[in-house]
Design a protein around this motif. Sequence first.
Motif, PDB file in Angstrom:
ATOM      1  N   THR A  72       0.774  -1.577  -0.010  1.00 46.78           N
ATOM      2  CA  THR A  72       0.300  -0.137  -0.586  1.00 46.78           C
ATOM      3  C   THR A  72       0.715   1.613  -0.068  1.00 46.78           C
ATOM      4  OG1 THR A  72      -0.017  -0.104   2.303  1.00 46.78           O
ATOM      5  CG2 THR A  72      -1.482  -1.020   1.135  1.00 46.78           C
ATOM      6  N   GLN A  73       0.568   2.250  -0.956  1.00 43.04           N
ATOM      7  CA  GLN A  73       1.137   3.301  -0.388  1.00 43.04           C
ATOM      8  C   GLN A  73       0.225   4.394  -0.670  1.00 43.04           C
ATOM      9  OE1 GLN A  73       2.640   6.206  -4.046  1.00 43.04           O
ATOM     10  NE2 GLN A  73       4.482   5.255  -3.428  1.00 43.04           N
ATOM     11  N   SER A  74       0.917   5.324   1.059  1.00 42.84           N
ATOM     12  CA  SER A  74      -0.394   6.964   0.892  1.00 42.84           C
ATOM     13  C   SER A  74       0.048   7.752   0.374  1.00 42.84           C
ATOM     14  CB  SER A  74      -0.346   7.392   2.163  1.00 42.84           C
ATOM     15  OG  SER A  74       0.638   7.386   2.849  1.00 42.84           O
ATOM     16  N   ARG A  75      -0.394   8.609  -0.746  1.00 45.59           N
ATOM     17  CA  ARG A  75       0.196  10.259  -1.365  1.00 45.59           C
ATOM     18  C   ARG A  75      -0.409  11.178  -1.654  1.00 45.59           C
ATOM     19  NH1 ARG A  75       2.316   7.856  -5.508  1.00 45.59           N
ATOM     20  NH2 ARG A  75       2.282   9.390  -7.532  1.00 45.59           N
ATOM     21  N   GLN A  76      -0.105  12.256  -1.872  1.00 46.14           N
ATOM     22  CA  GLN A  76      -0.686  13.230  -2.151  1.00 46.14           C
ATOM     23  C   GLN A  76       0.488  13.771  -3.353  1.00 46.14           C
ATOM     24  OE1 GLN A  76      -0.859  17.572  -0.365  1.00 46.14           O
ATOM     25  NE2 GLN A  76      -2.801  16.394   0.134  1.00 46.14           N
ATOM     26  N   SER A  91      -4.373  10.372  -1.949  1.00 51.33           N
ATOM     27  CA  SER A  91      -4.506   8.672  -2.657  1.00 51.33           C
ATOM     28  C   SER A  91      -4.105   8.507  -2.224  1.00 51.33           C
ATOM     29  CB  SER A  91      -3.900   8.286  -3.831  1.00 51.33           C
ATOM     30  OG  SER A  91      -3.865   9.390  -4.971  1.00 51.33           O
ATOM     31  N   ILE A  92      -4.687   7.018  -1.331  1.00 50.72           N
ATOM     32  CA  ILE A  92      -4.736   5.906  -0.991  1.00 50.72           C
ATOM     33  C   ILE A  92      -4.144   4.134  -1.865  1.00 50.72           C
ATOM     34  CG2 ILE A  92      -6.089   4.917  -0.073  1.00 50.72           C
ATOM     35  CD1 ILE A  92      -4.423   3.229   2.305  1.00 50.72           C
ATOM     36  N   VAL A  93      -2.946   3.600  -2.290  1.00 50.80           N
ATOM     37  CA  VAL A  93      -2.973   2.724  -3.251  1.00 50.80           C
ATOM     38  C   VAL A  93      -3.551   1.245  -2.748  1.00 50.80           C
ATOM     39  CG1 VAL A  93      -2.103   2.106  -5.589  1.00 50.80           C
ATOM     40  CG2 VAL A  93      -2.165   4.222  -5.410  1.00 50.80           C
ATOM     41  N   THR A  94      -3.784   0.464  -3.351  1.00 45.81           N
ATOM     42  CA  THR A  94      -3.318  -1.056  -3.340  1.00 45.81           C
ATOM     43  C   THR A  94      -2.652  -1.658  -4.567  1.00 45.81           C
ATOM     44  OG1 THR A  94      -4.731  -0.970  -1.350  1.00 45.81           O
ATOM     45  CG2 THR A  94      -3.712  -2.610  -1.817  1.00 45.81           C
ATOM     46  N   TYR A 144     -13.164   9.290  -5.134  1.00 44.21           N
ATOM     47  CA  TYR A 144     -13.518   8.059  -5.798  1.00 44.21           C
ATOM     48  C   TYR A 144     -13.033   6.746  -5.789  1.00 44.21           C
ATOM     49  CZ  TYR A 144     -10.235  10.188  -9.225  1.00 44.21           C
ATOM     50  OH  TYR A 144      -9.018  10.293  -9.552  1.00 44.21           O
ATOM     51  N   THR A 145     -13.104   6.238  -6.660  1.00 48.48           N
ATOM     52  CA  THR A 145     -11.925   4.572  -6.549  1.00 48.48           C
ATOM     53  C   THR A 145     -11.809   4.325  -7.957  1.00 48.48           C
ATOM     54  OG1 THR A 145     -13.918   3.160  -6.339  1.00 48.48           O
ATOM     55  CG2 THR A 145     -12.361   4.241  -3.987  1.00 48.48           C
ATOM     56  N   LEU A 146     -10.857   3.779  -8.199  1.00 47.03           N
ATOM     57  CA  LEU A 146     -10.360   3.352  -9.573  1.00 47.03           C
ATOM     58  C   LEU A 146      -9.691   1.520  -9.160  1.00 47.03           C
ATOM     59  CD1 LEU A 146      -8.568   6.656 -11.484  1.00 47.03           C
ATOM     60  CD2 LEU A 146     -10.994   4.970 -11.939  1.00 47.03           C
ATOM     61  N   GLU A 147     -10.772   0.767 -10.036  1.00 47.54           N
ATOM     62  CA  GLU A 147     -10.162  -0.554 -10.351  1.00 47.54           C
ATOM     63  C   GLU A 147      -9.100  -1.694 -11.083  1.00 47.54           C
ATOM     64  OE1 GLU A 147     -10.904  -3.852  -6.414  1.00 47.54           O
ATOM     65  OE2 GLU A 147     -13.102  -2.592  -6.654  1.00 47.54           O
ATOM     66  N   THR A 148      -8.170  -2.260 -11.300  1.00 52.00           N
ATOM     67  CA  THR A 148      -8.169  -3.748 -11.806  1.00 52.00           C
ATOM     68  C   THR A 148      -7.567  -4.227 -10.804  1.00 52.00           C
ATOM     69  OG1 THR A 148      -7.781  -3.902 -14.408  1.00 52.00           O
ATOM     70  CG2 THR A 148      -6.725  -2.458 -13.010  1.00 52.00           C
ATOM     71  N   GLU A 149      -7.257  -5.707 -11.851  1.00 56.76           N
ATOM     72  CA  GLU A 149      -7.254  -6.807 -11.494  1.00 56.76           C
ATOM     73  C   GLU A 149      -5.331  -6.431 -11.001  1.00 56.76           C
ATOM     74  OE1 GLU A 149      -5.388 -11.394 -12.393  1.00 56.76           O
ATOM     75  OE2 GLU A 149      -7.095 -10.135 -13.336  1.00 56.76           O
ATOM     76  N   GLY A 150      -5.024  -6.262  -9.623  1.00 60.16           N
ATOM     77  CA  GLY A 150      -3.848  -5.895  -9.107  1.00 60.16           C
ATOM     78  C   GLY A 150      -3.413  -4.305  -8.474  1.00 60.16           C
ATOM     79  N   HIS A 152      -5.427  -0.598  -7.003  1.00 59.94           N
ATOM     80  CA  HIS A 152      -7.160   0.216  -6.636  1.00 59.94           C
ATOM     81  C   HIS A 152      -6.261   0.863  -6.059  1.00 59.94           C
ATOM     82  CE1 HIS A 152      -9.865   0.546  -3.856  1.00 59.94           C
ATOM     83  NE2 HIS A 152     -10.812   0.213  -4.091  1.00 59.94           N
ATOM     84  N   THR A 153      -7.631   1.870  -6.257  1.00 62.60           N
ATOM     85  CA  THR A 153      -6.621   3.254  -5.568  1.00 62.60           C
ATOM     86  C   THR A 153      -8.267   4.013  -5.669  1.00 62.60           C
ATOM     87  OG1 THR A 153      -7.426   4.873  -8.294  1.00 62.60           O
ATOM     88  CG2 THR A 153      -5.227   3.758  -7.370  1.00 62.60           C
ATOM     89  N   GLU A 154      -8.259   4.432  -4.014  1.00 63.59           N
ATOM     90  CA  GLU A 154      -9.149   5.264  -3.544  1.00 63.59           C
ATOM     91  C   GLU A 154      -8.819   6.920  -4.425  1.00 63.59           C
ATOM     92  OE1 GLU A 154     -12.214   6.591  -0.132  1.00 63.59           O
ATOM     93  OE2 GLU A 154     -11.636   4.591  -0.194  1.00 63.59           O
ATOM     94  N   ILE A 155      -8.991   7.793  -4.023  1.00 59.27           N
ATOM     95  CA  ILE A 155      -8.456   9.011  -4.209  1.00 59.27           C
ATOM     96  C   ILE A 155      -8.962  10.019  -3.568  1.00 59.27           C
ATOM     97  CG2 ILE A 155      -7.623  10.887  -5.715  1.00 59.27           C
ATOM     98  CD1 ILE A 155      -6.988   8.178  -7.447  1.00 59.27           C
ATOM     99  N   LEU A 156      -8.755  11.637  -3.356  1.00 58.29           N
ATOM    100  CA  LEU A 156      -9.723  12.455  -3.217  1.00 58.29           C
ATOM    101  C   LEU A 156      -9.265  13.424  -3.695  1.00 58.29           C
ATOM    102  CD1 LEU A 156     -11.475  14.429  -1.417  1.00 58.29           C
ATOM    103  CD2 LEU A 156      -9.608  14.455   0.619  1.00 58.29           C
ATOM    104  N   GLU A 157      -9.715  14.651  -4.622  1.00 61.39           N
ATOM    105  CA  GLU A 157      -8.834  15.085  -5.759  1.00 61.39           C
ATOM    106  C   GLU A 157     -10.165  16.406  -4.788  1.00 61.39           C
ATOM    107  OE1 GLU A 157      -8.481  12.899  -9.684  1.00 61.39           O
ATOM    108  OE2 GLU A 157      -9.805  13.993  -9.797  1.00 61.39           O
TER     109      GLU A 157
END
Length: 203
Positions: A72-76, A91-94, A144-150, A152-157
């Motif tokens: 996982t990564q938290s980022r701005q 964002s947080i990315v998995t 919002y979230t964006l997701e595909t196999e492998g 996944h992100t949850e993002i505040l813009e």
Amino acid sequence: MLAQDSYNTASTSVKLSCIPDDTTGLERIMLASQGDLQRLLSTFFARPIHVERIYANASPRVRPASSQHPITQSRQVHLLCASRVVCIATSIVTITSPDSERFFLDDKYPIGQTFRQLRRSPQFTLLSVETPIIRGKRELRRRYTLETEGFHTEILEVFPDRDMFYRGEDWLLDASDAEGIPCSVAEIVKPDWRTVYTGRVVH
């Protein structure tokens, strides 16, 4: 679900629900973007959009990413156009696949470009839209979230000033309006992800 995207052989329909009544057509396009926000902003301003990383904190990489051992990564990041901040993305990315790990963490592609490198269209879910007024500036926010196999992100813009969508080039070049930094990021602190969405962009 706030965004419904449907199509058939004869038509395509994108419906956004529970969004503010004063949202303009251009703003709805930005709210419905699915990993291609930089392209849309670059098209609108007719200028390059640059990504400035503010922080990126990843969990330890002790073995290749997998569903059993996610990274996982938290980022701005700030999206910049003509040296002005046009969007702040927290964002947080998995990551659960080696390909995603390589593109995102080793090659350092931004989130949208990582989906393009994976050659997959992400599943998009719009979670919330807000239009607060912060220190006299009308913000536009979406989560919002964006997701595909492998991947996944949850993002505040946060678009820090909705006037950018009305004034375009004039807004970019207005030095008096550009004084200071966006109020939503006046103090940048690496956040606990669970507090990112409570009020201000970062805490």
